[in-house]
Motif scaffolding. Structure first.
Motif, short mmCIF file in Angstrom:
data_model
loop_
_atom_site.label_atom_id
_atom_site.label_comp_id
_atom_site.label_asym_id
_atom_site.label_seq_id
_atom_site.Cartn_x
_atom_site.Cartn_y
_atom_site.Cartn_z
N LYS A 65 29.17 -44.25 38.39
CA LYS A 65 28.95 -43.07 37.57
C LYS A 65 27.79 -43.23 36.61
CE LYS A 65 33.74 -41.39 37.61
NZ LYS A 65 34.93 -41.08 36.77
N GLN A 66 27.62 -44.46 36.10
CA GLN A 66 26.60 -44.68 35.07
C GLN A 66 25.26 -45.13 35.62
OE1 GLN A 66 28.37 -47.52 32.38
NE2 GLN A 66 29.85 -46.05 31.55
N PHE B 299 21.74 -45.46 37.49
CA PHE B 299 20.67 -44.50 37.71
C PHE B 299 20.54 -44.10 39.18
CE2 PHE B 299 15.92 -43.93 38.32
CZ PHE B 299 15.90 -42.64 37.82
N GLY C 4 24.38 -43.27 40.79
CA GLY C 4 25.10 -42.15 40.20
C GLY C 4 24.23 -40.96 39.88
N THR C 5 23.29 -41.14 38.97
CA THR C 5 22.45 -40.03 38.51
C THR C 5 21.67 -39.38 39.65
OG1 THR C 5 22.19 -41.18 36.38
CG2 THR C 5 20.67 -39.38 36.86
N LEU C 6 21.16 -40.18 40.56
CA LEU C 6 20.32 -39.66 41.64
C LEU C 6 21.06 -39.51 42.97
CD1 LEU C 6 16.93 -41.48 40.99
CD2 LEU C 6 17.65 -39.20 40.29
N SER C 7 22.37 -39.50 42.93
CA SER C 7 23.11 -39.28 44.17
C SER C 7 23.31 -37.79 44.40
CB SER C 7 24.48 -39.98 44.11
OG SER C 7 25.29 -39.39 43.10
N LYS D 295 18.51 -35.83 47.09
CA LYS D 295 18.19 -37.10 46.42
C LYS D 295 18.65 -38.23 47.34
CE LYS D 295 20.37 -35.21 42.94
NZ LYS D 295 21.01 -34.96 41.62
#
Length: 283
Positions: A143-144, A146, A149-152, A156
């Motif tokens: 989740k945390q 980059f 999580g962020t770019l999944s 992307k």
């Protein structure tokens, strides 16, 4: 009056000859404007030079069209892209989240990953162990993180990459699909993202010979060799060149699925003395 008419007729004839000889298509109108503004010009319709034919969109933008066509043709030949991949590099309409089209999109990306040339080559090498990228990491990390999580997600990293590990030689090949929303320039993956992928891939190899299976980046050098187009499968090949109990030196390269060199990097990864890091072996 006769002299002015003869001069205007000569201008029209000269302009017609220019067009036939493929000199500039607007030569006739240019000379006609000069004649109309001169003392010899007449205001009668008979003496006015005919308007030059309006240039088409293709003739006005010929250079741009040729350049774009050359770029696409070069990409198709060098990277071995299919026509569908070339079209979706620059413009791709992503489906709505939760729709049946989303599932179809993810299935298509997964299929492209599984059927890529590099994955088939690596599966033919029994000395490499295969696993999926990030899926075994703790949920809190996913989740945390980059990349994980962020770019999944769609456009992307739609699906986790595939990692091939050789623990005896400290080599790793990471294969992942990069989507259209990861671009800097349209259709080209952002250089910073390539750096992030290299950082993580190099670290994945760096921790193999280290006792705690963890380290942090102390130095990272990147040379970009060619643009990395979006909507394709890329491979990041890394290997440890030197190591001690607290430091690893790693080299790596980013390639297209067909082996075209995109970027090269070297990195130094160290184990902090004052911090107890968790193992990163499940990245």
């Amino acid at each position: 009056m006769t002299g002015r008419s003869s001069f205007a007729s000569a201008v029209r004839l000269f302009g017609a000859n220019c067009q036939r000889l493929h000199i500039r298509s607007n030569t006739s109108s240019l000379i006609a404007r000069q004649v109309r503004s001169s003392a010899f010009a007449t205001s009668s319709p008979a003496a006015a030079s005919p308007t030059a034919p309006r240039r088409s969109f293709f003739s006005e933008h010929a250079t741009l069209i040729v350049a774009a066509s050359s770029l696409l043709a070069g990409a198709a030949l060098a990277y071995k892209f299919t026509p569908l991949q070339i079209l979706t590099m620059f413009q791709e309409k992503l489906p709505e989240v939760g729709s049946p089209e989303e599932a179809a999109y993810i299935d298509r990306v997964e299929k492209q990953l599984q059927q890529s040339r590099i994955v088939k080559q690596m599966r033919a090498k029994p000395e490499f162990e295969e696993r999926r990228m990030w899926v075994n990491a703790p949920e809190e990390y996913q989740k945390q993180a980059f990349l994980a999580g962020t770019l999944s997600g769609m456009g992307k990293f739609a699906v986790p990459g595939i990692v091939f590990v050789n623990k005896k030689t400290n080599q790793i090949v990471s294969v992942i699909h990069v989507g259209s929303l990861l671009s800097g320039f349209p259709g080209i993956v952002h250089g910073g993202l390539i750096g992030a992928l290299l950082d993580e891939a190099l670290a994945r190899a760096a921790i193999l010979p280290l006792p705690g299976q963890s380290a942090v980046t102390a130095n990272l050098n990147i040379n970009y060799r060619a643009p990395t187009f979006t909507n394709q499968v890329i491979a990041i090949k890394t290997h440890v060149t030197e190591f001690t109990t607290y430091k690893s030196l790693v080299a790596g390269r980013v390639e297209s699925a067909h082996g075209h060199l995109l970027a090269e990097a070297t990195g130094v990864f160290v184990v902090p003395k004052k911090y107890n890091l968790k193992s990163l072996s499940d990245m």
